[in-house]
Design a protein around this motif. Structure first.
Motif, mmCIF file in Angstrom:
data_model
loop_
_atom_site.group_PDB
_atom_site.id
_atom_site.type_symbol
_atom_site.label_atom_id
_atom_site.label_comp_id
_atom_site.label_asym_id
_atom_site.label_seq_id
_atom_site.Cartn_x
_atom_site.Cartn_y
_atom_site.Cartn_z
ATOM 1 N N ARG A 206 10.486 2.192 3.265
ATOM 2 C CA ARG A 206 9.392 2.264 4.236
ATOM 3 C C ARG A 206 9.032 3.716 4.515
ATOM 4 O O ARG A 206 7.860 4.074 4.601
ATOM 5 C CB ARG A 206 9.776 1.549 5.533
ATOM 6 N N LEU B 201 7.022 5.145 1.589
ATOM 7 C CA LEU B 201 5.688 4.540 1.579
ATOM 8 C C LEU B 201 4.818 5.111 2.695
ATOM 9 O O LEU B 201 3.662 5.462 2.477
ATOM 10 C CB LEU B 201 5.796 3.019 1.707
ATOM 11 N N ARG C 166 3.653 8.640 1.986
ATOM 12 C CA ARG C 166 2.574 8.651 0.995
ATOM 13 C C ARG C 166 1.246 8.222 1.605
ATOM 14 O O ARG C 166 0.205 8.801 1.329
ATOM 15 C CB ARG C 166 2.927 7.731 -0.172
ATOM 16 N N MET C 167 1.294 7.172 2.430
ATOM 17 C CA MET C 167 0.058 6.694 3.056
ATOM 18 C C MET C 167 -0.522 7.739 3.998
ATOM 19 O O MET C 167 -1.733 7.932 4.055
ATOM 20 C CB MET C 167 0.309 5.378 3.793
ATOM 21 N N LEU D 194 0.954 -0.646 7.135
ATOM 22 C CA LEU D 194 2.114 -0.740 6.250
ATOM 23 C C LEU D 194 3.093 -1.817 6.711
ATOM 24 O O LEU D 194 3.545 -2.638 5.908
ATOM 25 C CB LEU D 194 2.832 0.609 6.144
ATOM 26 N N ASP E 140 10.845 6.260 -6.241
ATOM 27 C CA ASP E 140 11.365 7.518 -5.696
ATOM 28 C C ASP E 140 11.656 8.554 -6.789
ATOM 29 O O ASP E 140 12.676 9.219 -6.783
ATOM 30 C CB ASP E 140 12.609 7.256 -4.855
ATOM 31 N N GLU F 278 8.628 -0.653 -5.936
ATOM 32 C CA GLU F 278 9.304 -0.780 -4.651
ATOM 33 C C GLU F 278 9.851 0.559 -4.190
ATOM 34 O O GLU F 278 10.274 1.387 -4.990
ATOM 35 C CB GLU F 278 10.365 -1.875 -4.705
ATOM 36 N N GLY F 279 9.777 0.741 -2.875
ATOM 37 C CA GLY F 279 10.272 1.972 -2.271
ATOM 38 C C GLY F 279 10.579 1.756 -0.808
ATOM 39 O O GLY F 279 10.215 0.735 -0.227
ATOM 40 N N SER G 131 0.835 -1.194 0.000
ATOM 41 C CA SER G 131 0.000 0.000 0.000
ATOM 42 C C SER G 131 0.875 1.251 0.000
ATOM 43 O O SER G 131 1.908 1.297 0.667
ATOM 44 C CB SER G 131 -0.903 -0.015 1.238
ATOM 45 N N GLY G 132 0.456 2.240 -0.782
ATOM 46 C CA GLY G 132 1.172 3.503 -0.841
ATOM 47 C C GLY G 132 2.237 3.590 -1.912
ATOM 48 O O GLY G 132 2.860 4.632 -2.089
ATOM 49 N N CYS G 133 2.456 2.501 -2.660
ATOM 50 C CA CYS G 133 3.526 2.508 -3.662
ATOM 51 C C CYS G 133 3.094 3.147 -4.983
ATOM 52 O O CYS G 133 3.934 3.440 -5.831
ATOM 53 C CB CYS G 133 4.083 1.104 -3.893
ATOM 54 N N SER H 248 -1.968 -5.889 -4.802
ATOM 55 C CA SER H 248 -0.750 -5.960 -3.994
ATOM 56 C C SER H 248 0.077 -7.204 -4.317
ATOM 57 O O SER H 248 1.299 -7.134 -4.332
ATOM 58 C CB SER H 248 -1.080 -5.903 -2.503
#
Length: 184
Positions: free
Chosen positions: A116, A119, A122-123, A136, A158, A113-114, A18-20, A89
């Motif tokens: 933590r 992520l 962003r969340m 997360l 990123d 991928e990013g 989530s958040g990627c 996901s």
């Protein structure tokens, strides 16, 4: 040369925690390649959404009906010879294998991928999404990165969205030329 026209029928699963940016990247990949985009979160059973909204991580048993609905979308698109980009996901290898089986052939994954920290930021910045930032870490713990799996394009998140989408599309085209999307 459009990806969707090169290798149809092709389904692309845009995956990651989530958040990627699965939804944004998936929509971008679809738009650039004349494919239909499906927001995988909209296929979750209501009970899953409620559970996540309460900060309760999903179990394998919770996810399987959802994965089957995503698999049906992939199968339907394939049978109609339509390109499809779908967000999911797909955290575990067994989940990805389940989707590959549903595809019965061409299937690609874009793994976003990013770090933590990125992520999480962003969340925390999202408005109106049912998935709280508190989940997360459980997603990161569940994640089995698709390292070494055929038909997977990994893209770091990123950078600007347009750059992520462009790299995803370039990677998909390169993998298509190599024939890396078969369920094997």
């Amino acid at each position: 040369m459009e990806l969707g026209k090169e290798v149809l029928p092709l389904a692309v699963v845009v995956m990651g925690v989530s958040g990627c940016g699965k939804s944004s990247v998936g929509a971008g990949v679809a738009a650039r390649n004349g494919m239909r985009f499906v927001e995988g979160d909209q296929l979750h059973p209501a009970a899953n959404v409620e559970k996540m909204a309460q900060g309760i991580p999903l179990t394998d048993a919770d996810r399987l009906p959802w994965l089957d609905r995503i698999g049906e979308e992939i199968k339907t698109a394939k049978e109609a010879s339509q390109g499809l980009a779908i967000s999911c996901s797909a955290l575990k290898r067994s989940y990805r294998d389940r989707l590959r089986q549903a595809a019965g052939g061409h299937l690609a994954f874009v793994f976003l991928e990013g770090s933590r920290d990125l992520l999480l930021s962003r969340m925390q910045a999202r408005q109106g999404h049912f998935m709280p930032a508190s989940l997360l870490d459980s997603q990161l713990q569940t994640l089995e990165p698709p390292t070494g799996e055929a038909g997977v394009v990994t893209v770091a998140i990123d950078m600007a969205l347009d750059d992520v989408v462009a790299l995803a599309c370039e990677g998909l085209k390169s993998a298509a030329v190599k024939g890396g999307f078969h369920a094997g």
